[in-house]
Scaffold this active site. Sequence first.
Site, short mmCIF file in Angstrom:
data_model
loop_
_atom_site.label_atom_id
_atom_site.label_comp_id
_atom_site.label_asym_id
_atom_site.label_seq_id
_atom_site.Cartn_x
_atom_site.Cartn_y
_atom_site.Cartn_z
N TYR A 190 52.57 61.75 31.55
CA TYR A 190 51.73 61.65 30.36
C TYR A 190 50.94 62.95 30.23
O TYR A 190 50.38 63.44 31.20
CB TYR A 190 50.76 60.47 30.50
CG TYR A 190 49.82 60.29 29.32
CD1 TYR A 190 50.32 59.92 28.07
CD2 TYR A 190 48.45 60.50 29.45
CE1 TYR A 190 49.46 59.75 26.99
CE2 TYR A 190 47.60 60.34 28.37
CZ TYR A 190 48.11 59.97 27.14
OH TYR A 190 47.26 59.80 26.07
N ASP A 235 50.08 70.30 34.68
CA ASP A 235 49.06 69.47 34.04
C ASP A 235 48.25 68.83 35.17
O ASP A 235 48.66 67.83 35.76
CB ASP A 235 49.72 68.41 33.15
CG ASP A 235 48.67 67.55 32.45
OD1 ASP A 235 47.48 67.66 32.79
OD2 ASP A 235 49.06 66.78 31.55
N LYS A 268 39.23 65.26 32.75
CA LYS A 268 38.68 64.30 33.71
C LYS A 268 37.61 64.89 34.65
O LYS A 268 36.49 65.06 34.22
CB LYS A 268 39.82 63.59 34.44
CG LYS A 268 40.71 62.88 33.39
CD LYS A 268 41.80 61.97 33.87
CE LYS A 268 42.40 61.22 32.69
NZ LYS A 268 43.80 61.39 32.46
C1 LIG Z 1 44.44 61.70 31.04
C2 LIG Z 1 45.51 62.72 31.00
C3 LIG Z 1 45.71 63.55 29.89
C4 LIG Z 1 44.94 63.36 28.60
O1 LIG Z 1 43.59 63.58 28.78
P1 LIG Z 1 42.57 62.94 27.69
O2 LIG Z 1 41.25 63.48 28.13
O3 LIG Z 1 42.69 61.46 27.84
O4 LIG Z 1 42.97 63.43 26.37
C5 LIG Z 1 46.65 64.55 29.98
N1 LIG Z 1 47.36 64.74 31.09
C6 LIG Z 1 47.22 63.95 32.17
C7 LIG Z 1 48.03 64.24 33.39
C8 LIG Z 1 46.31 62.90 32.15
O5 LIG Z 1 46.21 62.10 33.21
#
Ligand SMILES: *Cc1c(COP(=O)(O)O)cnc(C)c1O
Length: 427
Positions: A142, A237, A265
């Site tokens: 994701y 990511d 995060k």
């Molecule tokens: C949570 C997440 C996102 C998206 O971040 P948001 O702050 O919710 O937009 C993107 N990449 C990874 C790996 C994530 O866990």
Amino acid sequence: MTRSEALFERAIRVIPGGVNSPVRAFGSVGETPRFIAAADGAYMTDADGITYLDFISSWGPMILGHNHPAVREAVIKACEKGLSYGAATECEVDIAELICSNVRNIEMVRMVNSGTEAVMSAIRTARGYTGRAKIVKFMGCYHGHSDALLVQAGSGVMTAGIPDSAGVPAGCTKDTLSAVYNDLSSVETLFEEFPEEIAAVIVEPVAANMGLVPPKAGFLEGLRSLCTKYGALLIFDEVITGFRLGFEGAQGYFNVDADLVTYGKIIGAGMPVGAYGGRRDVMSMVSPVGPVYQAGTLSGNPVAMQAGMTQLKILKEHPEIYTELNAKGDWFYEGLDEAVKVSGTGWHMNHIGSLGCMYFTGQPVVDYASAKQADTKEFAKWFRYMLQKGYYFGPSQFEAMFLSAAHTKEELQGVLDAAKTYFAERA
Ligand SMILES: *Cc1c(COP(=O)(O)O)cnc(C)c1O
């Protein structure tokens, strides 16, 4: 009717599904979402005054625990000076320097407001830098909800049981290629097919949105060599792994270099912050120095920056936090693994550091297809039992558990005891 139930009744009339992010819905576990009123340390308290030991840590940000006094004080102090200026501030320089001088391959960094934005902007930068259009992503990973990346995505998309989102025109995803996590040959095949068209490979270095799938030995190194060989950028990511596996995230943990890294995060300590950074030549593509446009009214917000900066400084100055947290993770997840054993049911425990996932399947989970083998009904039963005992897990089989520095071994032992009882009863 509980207060949470009453709130949910009101919420579903005015908010789609009653929640502002699908992963907060309790639909897949047959429960009503708990509306949280306050959180402190490792605990959250809901609108009915019930306290839960929290295993989502706001999906990662609260690595030091909720309501950390230093972070709270920094935020209150910042609030007294005004909430937003739309102009440059000292704290933005401080946090950028802290990151650039302590994380390998990050020479410049740009702050945004979410992980979604960070990834979307990193992709644009990679395309601008290489002059190529295609990107490779992995099924079950994701990367936020931007159009181009909602292809076989993980997290809430997985629970919703939809391969791709409605409302995304085919044109937006025609340059998104899907590969199989932990399967280098699937990536190699794409490079052989499009040797000069792939701008970047984007990967969650530890896949934490289809449960928890660590990379197999050699997988990340293999991606690094393929990207180098074909002139594509490797994007880690690290929205979850950044500042969690260690201060240097997955790059440091696995000793593999990325060209661009995305954060979210933890970097905001609970405030809406994301960031992307990388080598100077790549980041110099970003406006106003370069031709890749990216902007944000609230980017680098002074209150959010103080929150993030305070948490990052604590993490940087106390490396023992990581040693202890990762050891606690090993101990806890291995203990959970032991607890399930007695039941004789199919399960598979994946974990790394403070992250873990117990899959209700007998098969090892190494990618999207094997993750989907998990029995979500069995997960739902386990979830409901644990919630009733006061343990708040992510309300889906495909979300990871997040431990924080605030979780004590005594509290975690309570979880292991409850798990032993649960699985012994099932045996
Ligand atoms: C949570 C997440 C996102 C998206 O971040 P948001 O702050 O919710 O937009 C993107 N990449 C990874 C790996 C994530 O866990």
